[in-house]
Design a protein around this motif. Structure first.
Motif, PDB file in Angstrom:
ATOM      1  N   HIS A 143       0.851  -1.196   0.000  1.00 36.74           N
ATOM      2  CA  HIS A 143       0.000   0.000   0.000  1.00 36.74           C
ATOM      3  C   HIS A 143       0.884   1.243   0.000  1.00 36.74           C
ATOM      4  O   HIS A 143       1.800   1.363   0.811  1.00 36.74           O
ATOM      5  CB  HIS A 143      -0.913   0.018   1.232  1.00 36.74           C
ATOM      6  CG  HIS A 143      -2.053  -0.940   1.111  1.00 36.74           C
ATOM      7  ND1 HIS A 143      -3.291  -0.671   1.620  1.00 36.74           N
ATOM      8  CD2 HIS A 143      -2.147  -2.153   0.523  1.00 36.74           C
ATOM      9  CE1 HIS A 143      -4.095  -1.685   1.360  1.00 36.74           C
ATOM     10  NE2 HIS A 143      -3.417  -2.596   0.691  1.00 36.74           N
ATOM     11  N   TYR A 144       0.590   2.143  -0.910  1.00 36.69           N
ATOM     12  CA  TYR A 144       1.409   3.347  -1.090  1.00 36.69           C
ATOM     13  C   TYR A 144       1.213   4.349   0.039  1.00 36.69           C
ATOM     14  O   TYR A 144       2.129   5.047   0.427  1.00 36.69           O
ATOM     15  CB  TYR A 144       1.057   3.980  -2.441  1.00 36.69           C
ATOM     16  CG  TYR A 144       1.810   5.243  -2.727  1.00 36.69           C
ATOM     17  CD1 TYR A 144       3.161   5.215  -3.058  1.00 36.69           C
ATOM     18  CD2 TYR A 144       1.172   6.472  -2.664  1.00 36.69           C
ATOM     19  CE1 TYR A 144       3.848   6.377  -3.328  1.00 36.69           C
ATOM     20  CE2 TYR A 144       1.858   7.639  -2.926  1.00 36.69           C
ATOM     21  CZ  TYR A 144       3.202   7.586  -3.256  1.00 36.69           C
ATOM     22  OH  TYR A 144       3.877   8.734  -3.514  1.00 36.69           O
ATOM     23  N   GLY A 145       0.008   4.452   0.544  1.00 37.91           N
ATOM     24  CA  GLY A 145      -0.279   5.419   1.598  1.00 37.91           C
ATOM     25  C   GLY A 145      -1.728   5.306   2.021  1.00 37.91           C
ATOM     26  O   GLY A 145      -2.430   4.377   1.636  1.00 37.91           O
ATOM     27  N   ALA A 146      -2.185   6.266   2.830  1.00 36.57           N
ATOM     28  CA  ALA A 146      -3.553   6.254   3.342  1.00 36.57           C
ATOM     29  C   ALA A 146      -4.286   7.508   2.879  1.00 36.57           C
ATOM     30  O   ALA A 146      -3.837   8.620   3.120  1.00 36.57           O
ATOM     31  CB  ALA A 146      -3.556   6.183   4.868  1.00 36.57           C
ATOM     32  N   TRP A 147      -5.399   7.310   2.196  1.00 40.24           N
ATOM     33  CA  TRP A 147      -6.244   8.421   1.782  1.00 40.24           C
ATOM     34  C   TRP A 147      -7.192   8.764   2.920  1.00 40.24           C
ATOM     35  O   TRP A 147      -7.862   7.899   3.461  1.00 40.24           O
ATOM     36  CB  TRP A 147      -7.081   8.052   0.567  1.00 40.24           C
ATOM     37  CG  TRP A 147      -6.324   7.986  -0.706  1.00 40.24           C
ATOM     38  CD1 TRP A 147      -5.879   6.860  -1.322  1.00 40.24           C
ATOM     39  CD2 TRP A 147      -5.917   9.073  -1.529  1.00 40.24           C
ATOM     40  NE1 TRP A 147      -5.227   7.189  -2.485  1.00 40.24           N
ATOM     41  CE2 TRP A 147      -5.231   8.537  -2.629  1.00 40.24           C
ATOM     42  CE3 TRP A 147      -6.066  10.454  -1.436  1.00 40.24           C
ATOM     43  CZ2 TRP A 147      -4.691   9.341  -3.639  1.00 40.24           C
ATOM     44  CZ3 TRP A 147      -5.527  11.239  -2.441  1.00 40.24           C
ATOM     45  CH2 TRP A 147      -4.855  10.681  -3.516  1.00 40.24           C
ATOM     46  N   PHE A 148      -7.287  10.030   3.284  1.00 32.77           N
ATOM     47  CA  PHE A 148      -8.213  10.518   4.306  1.00 32.77           C
ATOM     48  C   PHE A 148      -9.200  11.454   3.653  1.00 32.77           C
ATOM     49  O   PHE A 148      -8.814  12.314   2.857  1.00 32.77           O
ATOM     50  CB  PHE A 148      -7.476  11.326   5.382  1.00 32.77           C
ATOM     51  CG  PHE A 148      -6.899  10.503   6.477  1.00 32.77           C
ATOM     52  CD1 PHE A 148      -7.555  10.407   7.693  1.00 32.77           C
ATOM     53  CD2 PHE A 148      -5.703   9.851   6.306  1.00 32.77           C
ATOM     54  CE1 PHE A 148      -7.016   9.656   8.713  1.00 32.77           C
ATOM     55  CE2 PHE A 148      -5.148   9.103   7.325  1.00 32.77           C
ATOM     56  CZ  PHE A 148      -5.810   9.006   8.523  1.00 32.77           C
ATOM     57  N   ASN A 149     -10.472  11.322   3.998  1.00 31.70           N
ATOM     58  CA  ASN A 149     -11.423  12.341   3.575  1.00 31.70           C
ATOM     59  C   ASN A 149     -11.552  13.317   4.736  1.00 31.70           C
ATOM     60  O   ASN A 149     -11.927  12.954   5.840  1.00 31.70           O
ATOM     61  CB  ASN A 149     -12.768  11.742   3.171  1.00 31.70           C
ATOM     62  CG  ASN A 149     -13.486  11.072   4.321  1.00 31.70           C
ATOM     63  OD1 ASN A 149     -12.851  10.576   5.236  1.00 31.70           O
ATOM     64  ND2 ASN A 149     -14.795  11.041   4.260  1.00 31.70           N
ATOM     65  N   GLN A 150     -11.156  14.546   4.498  1.00 28.80           N
ATOM     66  CA  GLN A 150     -11.182  15.578   5.520  1.00 28.80           C
ATOM     67  C   GLN A 150     -11.922  16.797   5.007  1.00 28.80           C
ATOM     68  O   GLN A 150     -11.862  17.109   3.819  1.00 28.80           O
ATOM     69  CB  GLN A 150      -9.769  16.011   5.891  1.00 28.80           C
ATOM     70  CG  GLN A 150      -8.995  14.983   6.672  1.00 28.80           C
ATOM     71  CD  GLN A 150      -7.714  15.600   7.182  1.00 28.80           C
ATOM     72  OE1 GLN A 150      -6.810  15.861   6.405  1.00 28.80           O
ATOM     73  NE2 GLN A 150      -7.661  15.847   8.470  1.00 28.80           N
ATOM     74  N   ALA A 151     -12.574  17.482   5.924  1.00 30.11           N
ATOM     75  CA  ALA A 151     -13.198  18.755   5.577  1.00 30.11           C
ATOM     76  C   ALA A 151     -12.096  19.799   5.436  1.00 30.11           C
ATOM     77  O   ALA A 151     -11.050  19.696   6.085  1.00 30.11           O
ATOM     78  CB  ALA A 151     -14.184  19.173   6.657  1.00 30.11           C
ATOM     79  N   PRO A 152     -12.297  20.804   4.592  1.00 28.93           N
ATOM     80  CA  PRO A 152     -11.272  21.833   4.419  1.00 28.93           C
ATOM     81  C   PRO A 152     -10.894  22.540   5.724  1.00 28.93           C
ATOM     82  O   PRO A 152      -9.804  23.067   5.854  1.00 28.93           O
ATOM     83  CB  PRO A 152     -11.909  22.819   3.439  1.00 28.93           C
ATOM     84  CG  PRO A 152     -12.953  22.034   2.735  1.00 28.93           C
ATOM     85  CD  PRO A 152     -13.428  21.000   3.705  1.00 28.93           C
TER      86      PRO A 152
END
Length: 62
Positions: free
Chosen positions: A33-42
């Motif tokens: 796995h290359y990295g971790a995607w996070f969904n974050q608010a601006p």
């Protein structure tokens, strides 16, 4: 290339050290796995890791 997607719906991701350790351990156990995607608010504070921004998701390299 594979990524780990993290959905953490709370604004304290930047200070949640237990969360950081869980994700880092997971990525260490999955070197493909290359990295971790996070969904974050601006308005959420940035996490203490290198990032790549693509739209509303940030790729964190831990």
């Amino acid at each position: 290339m594979e990524y780990t997607n993290v959905v953490y719906p709370f604004p304290d991701a930047s200070t949640s050290h237990g969360l950081h350790q869980i994700i880092k351990t997971y990525l260490d156990d999955h070197p493909d796995h290359y990295g971790a995607w996070f969904n974050q608010a601006p308005t959420d504070a940035a996490l203490p890791f290198r990032t790549e921004a693509r739209g509303e998701w940030l790729l964190y390299r831990m």
